[in-house]
Design a protein around this motif. Structure first.
Motif, PDB file in Angstrom:
ATOM      1  N   THR A 287       0.846  -1.193   0.000  1.00 50.08           N
ATOM      2  CA  THR A 287       0.000   0.000   0.000  1.00 50.08           C
ATOM      3  C   THR A 287       0.885   1.248   0.000  1.00 50.08           C
ATOM      4  O   THR A 287       2.108   1.140   0.126  1.00 50.08           O
ATOM      5  CB  THR A 287      -0.952   0.006   1.223  1.00 50.08           C
ATOM      6  OG1 THR A 287      -1.765   1.177   1.177  1.00 50.08           O
ATOM      7  CG2 THR A 287      -0.192  -0.001   2.521  1.00 50.08           C
ATOM      8  N   LYS A 288       0.249   2.405  -0.163  1.00 44.55           N
ATOM      9  CA  LYS A 288       1.009   3.656  -0.052  1.00 44.55           C
ATOM     10  C   LYS A 288       1.231   3.956   1.419  1.00 44.55           C
ATOM     11  O   LYS A 288       0.323   3.756   2.234  1.00 44.55           O
ATOM     12  CB  LYS A 288       0.225   4.795  -0.694  1.00 44.55           C
ATOM     13  CG  LYS A 288       0.195   4.728  -2.194  1.00 44.55           C
ATOM     14  CD  LYS A 288      -0.426   5.987  -2.773  1.00 44.55           C
ATOM     15  CE  LYS A 288      -0.440   5.886  -4.286  1.00 44.55           C
ATOM     16  NZ  LYS A 288      -1.732   6.278  -4.854  1.00 44.55           N
ATOM     17  N   LYS A 290       1.216   6.645   2.939  1.00 48.62           N
ATOM     18  CA  LYS A 290       0.272   7.605   3.535  1.00 48.62           C
ATOM     19  C   LYS A 290      -1.085   6.964   3.861  1.00 48.62           C
ATOM     20  O   LYS A 290      -1.826   7.480   4.691  1.00 48.62           O
ATOM     21  CB  LYS A 290       0.121   8.854   2.657  1.00 48.62           C
ATOM     22  CG  LYS A 290      -0.526   8.647   1.296  1.00 48.62           C
ATOM     23  CD  LYS A 290      -0.709  10.048   0.656  1.00 48.62           C
ATOM     24  CE  LYS A 290      -1.701  10.049  -0.459  1.00 48.62           C
ATOM     25  NZ  LYS A 290      -1.353   9.745  -1.780  1.00 48.62           N
ATOM     26  N   ASN A 291      -1.399   5.843   3.251  1.00 47.41           N
ATOM     27  CA  ASN A 291      -2.670   5.164   3.564  1.00 47.41           C
ATOM     28  C   ASN A 291      -2.505   4.035   4.582  1.00 47.41           C
ATOM     29  O   ASN A 291      -3.484   3.395   4.974  1.00 47.41           O
ATOM     30  CB  ASN A 291      -3.273   4.535   2.293  1.00 47.41           C
ATOM     31  CG  ASN A 291      -3.582   5.580   1.245  1.00 47.41           C
ATOM     32  OD1 ASN A 291      -3.767   6.751   1.575  1.00 47.41           O
ATOM     33  ND2 ASN A 291      -3.610   5.172  -0.012  1.00 47.41           N
ATOM     34  N   ASN A 294      -4.390   4.004   8.080  1.00 52.84           N
ATOM     35  CA  ASN A 294      -5.831   3.806   7.877  1.00 52.84           C
ATOM     36  C   ASN A 294      -6.164   2.363   7.570  1.00 52.84           C
ATOM     37  O   ASN A 294      -7.127   1.805   8.088  1.00 52.84           O
ATOM     38  CB  ASN A 294      -6.315   4.656   6.692  1.00 52.84           C
ATOM     39  CG  ASN A 294      -6.872   5.974   7.194  1.00 52.84           C
ATOM     40  OD1 ASN A 294      -7.134   6.099   8.393  1.00 52.84           O
ATOM     41  ND2 ASN A 294      -7.017   6.931   6.304  1.00 52.84           N
ATOM     42  N   LEU A 295      -5.362   1.788   6.678  1.00 49.58           N
ATOM     43  CA  LEU A 295      -5.596   0.408   6.261  1.00 49.58           C
ATOM     44  C   LEU A 295      -5.590  -0.518   7.472  1.00 49.58           C
ATOM     45  O   LEU A 295      -6.459  -1.373   7.636  1.00 49.58           O
ATOM     46  CB  LEU A 295      -4.524  -0.024   5.259  1.00 49.58           C
ATOM     47  CG  LEU A 295      -4.826  -1.319   4.518  1.00 49.58           C
ATOM     48  CD1 LEU A 295      -5.853  -1.080   3.424  1.00 49.58           C
ATOM     49  CD2 LEU A 295      -3.553  -1.903   3.896  1.00 49.58           C
TER      50      LEU A 295
END
Ligand SMILES: Nc1nc2c(ncn2[C@@H]2O[C@H](COP(=O)(O)OP(=O)(O)OP(=O)(O)O)[C@@H](O)[C@H]2O)c(=O)[nH]1
Ligand SMILES: [Mg+2]
Length: 366
Positions: A287-288, A290-291, A294-295
């Motif tokens: 994933t990125k 920055k995410n 949240n993930l």
């Protein structure tokens, strides 16, 4: 009356208290082969009963070896060398000759260079304060490398006893079972399991009239992932077959999740490959960066599992540690879970693991 010992785990048999280790119903204790109730249940139902023995109890038991003569075979788990090499082993078992045997070689890719790995292990042992006579690479399950090791044992034991020593779960009992199977044909003589802390006492296998090969209880290492995950998750994260390395080409500001148990952020540096050695059944998600938080918040226990939904509570919070990789071919090690090899140096990464299970770096061994 002579003390009865369980033939599966070495515990002293007692017939009075079902809640204490070693309990066996009276009728079962009178049989020719005595198995405690815990071994019986493990063998037939694969169900583990907790025992009220502390880490210190285990260590004290092993320390009894100090005053005995004999050879020590120190077994480590090649999938978790960092978590299973016993620091300052001579302080625990006394000054004895030590053979180092790295078990579970069947898990590494077949292409692994054995010479290089043997040298690597010798250095790792030295750094842990253990001077070893010889290093062997084996698989107790498959039987690989066993004859070389048994010849070395015969050579170095000098007509004395042989103690098989190691952290819990490295495969000491499985190794002895394989030896017994090779010499007598009997299968699964001693109890083994994927739970740490299976063997509870010394089990002597006679080598000749005077000497024996001795299975010992494992030393407990609380830094191992095995102590933080549920039985179900432990099964999943423990590789059973040859590990297929999974390669990810990452740009900086990307993150890899290893289930929801660990995470690696590529913080700074040129695009490059990350080679992941984990159980083939453990899902890896990219994933990125920055995410990434949240993930985890949204999907831990679901998409990001293990930990499974019902065992989230058991796992400590993830804590992070930043590493600057200077050299070529470095392994970022998540003890007991696996590792990531980064072929080139000069990058910065942040590794997240459950509190208590500390991530470390090592020179790549494959
Ligand atoms: N893949 C693989 N697994 C192994 C090998 N040897 C042992 N195991 C597995 O490792 C787990 C632990 O094996 P045991 O023999 O019970 O380990 P131990 O060192 O006696 O453990 P304690 O008695 O708890 O100290 C079991 O699930 C075994 O099947 C091996 O050569 N390869
Ligand atoms: Mg054992």
């Amino acid at each position: 009356m002579e003390e009865l010992i369980c033939q599966g785990c070495g515990v002293s048999i007692q017939t009075t208290d079902p809640d204490r280790a070693g309990y066996t119903p009276k009728a079962a204790a009178e049989k020719e082969t005595v198995l405690c109730q815990r071994c019986f249940r493990l063998k037939h139902y694969n169900d583990i009963q907790d025992v009220s023995m502390t880490d210190d109890d285990f260590l004290k038991m092993i320390s009894q070896i100090r005053d005995q003569e004999g050879l020590v075979v120190h077994l480590v788990d090649i999938f978790d060398v960092d978590g299973t090499m016993i620091e300052s082993l001579p302080r625990i078992v006394g000054n004895k000759k030590v053979i180092l045997a790295a078990n579970k070689m069947d898990l590494l890719p077949k292409s692994t260079n054995h010479n290089k790995l043997t040298k690597w292990l010798r250095t790792a042992a030295k750094e842990a304060g253990i001077s070893v006579e010889a290093v062997y690479l084996i698989s107790s399950v498959k039987g690989h490398g066993m004859s070389g090791l048994t010849e070395a044992i015969e050579e170095y034991r000098n007509g004395k006893d042989v103690y098989i020593v190691g952290m819990t779960n490295v495969g000491k009992s499985t190794f002895i079972n394989k030896l017994i199977q090779k010499t007598t044909g009997t299968k699964d003589a001693i109890t083994t399991s994927y739970f740490p802390g299976t063997t509870l006492g010394f089990i002597e296998i006679p080598l000749d009239d005077d000497t024996a090969l001795i299975d010992t209880p494992g030393i407990v290492n609380r830094k191992q992932m095995a102590h933080y995950v549920s039985d179900h998750d432990l099964k999943l994260i423990t590789p059973k077959k040859e590990i297929k390395p999974r390669v990810y080409q990452l740009n900086n500001q990307q993150t890899l999740y290893f289930g929801g148990l660990a995470r690696l952020d590529f913080v700074k540096g040129e695009r490059q490959s990350f080679v992941c050695y984990f159980s083939n059944e453990l899902a890896i998600h990219r994933t990125k960066l920055k995410n990434a938080d949240n993930l985890l918040n949204e999907h831990r226990g679901g998409l990001l599992s293990p930990p499974g939904h019902d065992t989230l509570e058991k796992i400590p919070e993830l804590t992070e540690r930043t590493f600057r990789l200077q050299h070529e071919k470095t392994d970022i090690v998540f003890p007991g879970l696996g590792w990531v090899t980064v072929p080139e140096g000069g990058i910065t990464v942040k590794a997240h693991s459950p509190k208590g299970v500390q991530v470390s770096l090592r020179k790549s061994f494959i």
